[in-house]
Write a protein that holds these residues in place. Structure first.
Motif, PDB file in Angstrom:
ATOM      1  N   THR A 117     -43.648   0.922  11.433  1.00 17.74           N
ATOM      2  CA  THR A 117     -43.510   0.384  12.780  1.00 17.74           C
ATOM      3  C   THR A 117     -44.854  -0.218  13.201  1.00 17.74           C
ATOM      4  O   THR A 117     -45.918   0.275  12.800  1.00 17.74           O
ATOM      5  CB  THR A 117     -43.101   1.474  13.782  1.00 17.74           C
ATOM      6  OG1 THR A 117     -44.123   2.489  13.799  1.00 17.74           O
ATOM      7  CG2 THR A 117     -41.786   2.105  13.380  1.00 17.74           C
ATOM      8  N   ARG A 176     -39.245   3.586   7.547  1.00 17.68           N
ATOM      9  CA  ARG A 176     -39.258   2.605   8.630  1.00 17.68           C
ATOM     10  C   ARG A 176     -39.730   3.229   9.932  1.00 17.68           C
ATOM     11  O   ARG A 176     -40.509   2.630  10.684  1.00 17.68           O
ATOM     12  CB  ARG A 176     -37.838   2.024   8.822  1.00 17.68           C
ATOM     13  CG  ARG A 176     -37.802   0.872   9.805  1.00 17.68           C
ATOM     14  CD  ARG A 176     -38.468  -0.336   9.196  1.00 17.68           C
ATOM     15  NE  ARG A 176     -38.443  -1.509  10.041  1.00 17.68           N
ATOM     16  CZ  ARG A 176     -39.473  -1.907  10.789  1.00 17.68           C
ATOM     17  NH1 ARG A 176     -40.596  -1.217  10.800  1.00 17.68           N
ATOM     18  NH2 ARG A 176     -39.390  -3.009  11.505  1.00 17.68           N
ATOM     19  N   ARG A 179     -35.435  -1.785   2.946  1.00 22.34           N
ATOM     20  CA  ARG A 179     -34.184  -2.130   2.278  1.00 22.34           C
ATOM     21  C   ARG A 179     -34.377  -2.177   0.758  1.00 22.34           C
ATOM     22  O   ARG A 179     -33.487  -1.794  -0.009  1.00 22.34           O
ATOM     23  CB  ARG A 179     -33.671  -3.480   2.786  1.00 22.34           C
ATOM     24  CG  ARG A 179     -32.236  -3.787   2.318  1.00 22.34           C
ATOM     25  CD  ARG A 179     -31.748  -5.118   2.837  1.00 22.34           C
ATOM     26  NE  ARG A 179     -31.836  -5.194   4.285  1.00 22.34           N
ATOM     27  CZ  ARG A 179     -32.603  -6.044   4.939  1.00 22.34           C
ATOM     28  NH1 ARG A 179     -33.369  -6.885   4.267  1.00 22.34           N
ATOM     29  NH2 ARG A 179     -32.624  -6.047   6.245  1.00 22.34           N
ATOM     30  N   ASN A 238     -38.312  -4.184   7.622  1.00 21.32           N
ATOM     31  CA  ASN A 238     -36.914  -3.940   7.253  1.00 21.32           C
ATOM     32  C   ASN A 238     -36.640  -4.339   5.807  1.00 21.32           C
ATOM     33  O   ASN A 238     -35.875  -3.674   5.096  1.00 21.32           O
ATOM     34  CB  ASN A 238     -35.983  -4.712   8.189  1.00 21.32           C
ATOM     35  CG  ASN A 238     -35.990  -4.138   9.593  1.00 21.32           C
ATOM     36  OD1 ASN A 238     -36.163  -2.932   9.780  1.00 21.32           O
ATOM     37  ND2 ASN A 238     -35.809  -4.986  10.590  1.00 21.32           N
ATOM     38  N   ASN A 239     -37.263  -5.425   5.359  1.00 24.12           N
ATOM     39  CA  ASN A 239     -37.056  -5.849   3.968  1.00 24.12           C
ATOM     40  C   ASN A 239     -37.647  -4.837   2.990  1.00 24.12           C
ATOM     41  O   ASN A 239     -37.067  -4.571   1.931  1.00 24.12           O
ATOM     42  CB  ASN A 239     -37.701  -7.216   3.743  1.00 24.12           C
ATOM     43  CG  ASN A 239     -37.023  -8.311   4.534  1.00 24.12           C
ATOM     44  OD1 ASN A 239     -35.849  -8.204   4.864  1.00 24.12           O
ATOM     45  ND2 ASN A 239     -37.751  -9.366   4.849  1.00 24.12           N
ATOM     46  N   GLY A 264     -34.931   5.054   6.115  1.00 15.88           N
ATOM     47  CA  GLY A 264     -35.098   5.254   7.553  1.00 15.88           C
ATOM     48  C   GLY A 264     -36.367   6.014   7.887  1.00 15.88           C
ATOM     49  O   GLY A 264     -37.045   5.718   8.880  1.00 15.88           O
TER      50      GLY A 264
END
Length: 403
Positions: free
Chosen positions: A89, A84, A351, A347-348, A81
């Motif tokens: 962003t 990200r 993750r 996001n990938n 998080g």
């Protein structure tokens, strides 16, 4: 550093034991004993704090110890998080790249790859590139590259493309040299295979012609006629046969662009060639040579940057260094690409970080985080020892002052 921190704790313990024996000998001994006593407390407290981050002190099931292994999944999600929100962003990427002149940096490197500060970077990137090429399965990688090229070729309609190229060639009269070359090739081929042509004529002549020897005259006449025809086609731009050839080329160019049957036939030939095992084997050989050349180039970048390739790259670098408009276009493209990657794959990426950390066992994550922090953990223990001793001195001094 762990031995230094532990040795300092042992030294404070020894000083405490010795000073305790002579505490009444001199008032200064009390200060030494207080310093050593408080230093041991500080050292033990910080040892417990540092150890509790990664494991259970002395193996005892004390609550809120082994914090990192116990909470590794939560830590993984928090790290993901954080990445990200603060790095991947589109706004952050765009703002960060807005102040970067990637085109100018690339131009500086290409124009002078041996400039101070870039040699190490170039060597590191080249070595990494070579190791990646060596570590990947050559056959599988070559097959993937071939599959990608084949997929692109399948979507490409080559018949109209060939037809348009042929039309442009005819319009520019560049096909005439091709016709001349074909005529010369036909003449040389006929000359090289003249005995074969004579033998074919002799075999097909009847017995009467062979008995009278007219078959040889017939062969000579045929060959002379062919030679004369080729010579006339070569010297006469308006020869009727050349006109027929040009007419045929024009019709072929038109059919390649507009005739559906011709386009279907060409596409069928293209698919047969692309699916041919021989083409696959040929491509695998080409790819392997290309891969080995890339590895050799990465291992010897100085040799690769010499000669015509090095000169071309240097010219490109100078253009990037001196042309502000080109820099603006390239930087804008790089910024948009980076923003798009962050928006599409951010996001990938996070993750991947989260899932990778979650797959680590407790020992792995403990060793990696502890190794990353390194010497600073032991400096915490050393600082705790010294600060604890100083606090002990202050307390002892205050106690004497109050009494």
């Amino acid at each position: 550093m762990r031995m230094v921190a532990t040795g300092l704790l042992v030294a404070m313990a020894a000083v405490y034991v010795v000073s305790r024996q002579y505490v009444g000998l001199h008032p200064a001994v009390g200060y030494v004993m207080s310093f050593a006593e408080a230093a041991m407390v500080g050292a033990l407290a910080d040892w417990f704090a540092v150890t509790a981050l990664f494991r259970r002190p002395l193996g005892l099931p004390i609550p809120h110890t082994a914090i990192i292994p116990t909470n590794k999944d939560r830590i993984a999600d928090t790290m993901a998080g954080f990445l990200r929100t603060n790095f991947l962003t589109p706004q952050v990427v765009a703002r960060r790249m807005g102040g970067m002149n990637l085109a100018r940096a690339a131009g500086d490197f290409l124009a002078d790859p041996n400039r101070r500060g870039t040699v190490g970077v170039r060597a590191g990137v080249a070595e990494l590139f070579a190791e990646v090429l060596e570590s990947l399965d050559p056959e599988r990688l070559g097959e993937q590259v071939r599959a990608g090229l084949k997929s692109q070729a399948d979507r490409l309609q080559i018949s109209p493309l060939i037809g348009q190229v042929l039309q442009a060639t005819i319009a520019d009269r560049k096909h005439l040299s091709l016709i001349d070359a074909t005529v010369r090739w036909a003449g040389l081929t006929l000359e090289a295979n003249e005995p074969l042509v004579r033998a074919m004529i002799h075999e097909r002549a009847n017995a009467l012609l062979r008995w009278t020897g007219l078959d040889e005259r017939l062969a000579n006449s045929v060959l002379d006629g062919l030679y004369r025809l080729l010579a006339e086609m070569l010297v006469d731009p308006d020869h009727p046969v050349r006109a027929k050839v040009e007419e045929g080329l024009q019709k072929l160019a038109h059919d390649l662009v507009h005739d559906e049957a011709m386009r279907t036939k060409v596409e069928g030939i293209k698919h047969e060639i692309l699916n041919s095992p021989a083409v696959g084997a040929w491509w695998q050989g080409v790819w392997e040579r290309l891969r080995r050349n890339l590895i050799a180039t990465a291992r010897n970048p100085d040799g690769a940057l010499s000669g015509q390739l090095g000169g071309a790259l240097a010219e490109l670098g100078e253009a990037l260094r001196k042309d502000p408009r080109l820099q603006t276009q390239i930087n804008r493209f790089a910024r948009r690409s980076a923003v798009g990657i962050a928006n599409r794959y951010g996001n990938n990426l996070v993750r991947l970080v989260s899932e990778t950390v979650k797959r680590w066992d407790a020992v792995t994550i403990t060793d990696r985080v502890e190794g990353a922090v390194g010497r600073d953990l032991q400096f915490i223990r050393i600082n705790g020892t010294i600060v604890g001793g100083l606090v002990g001195l202050a307390i002892h001094a205050a106690d004497l002052a109050l009494s």
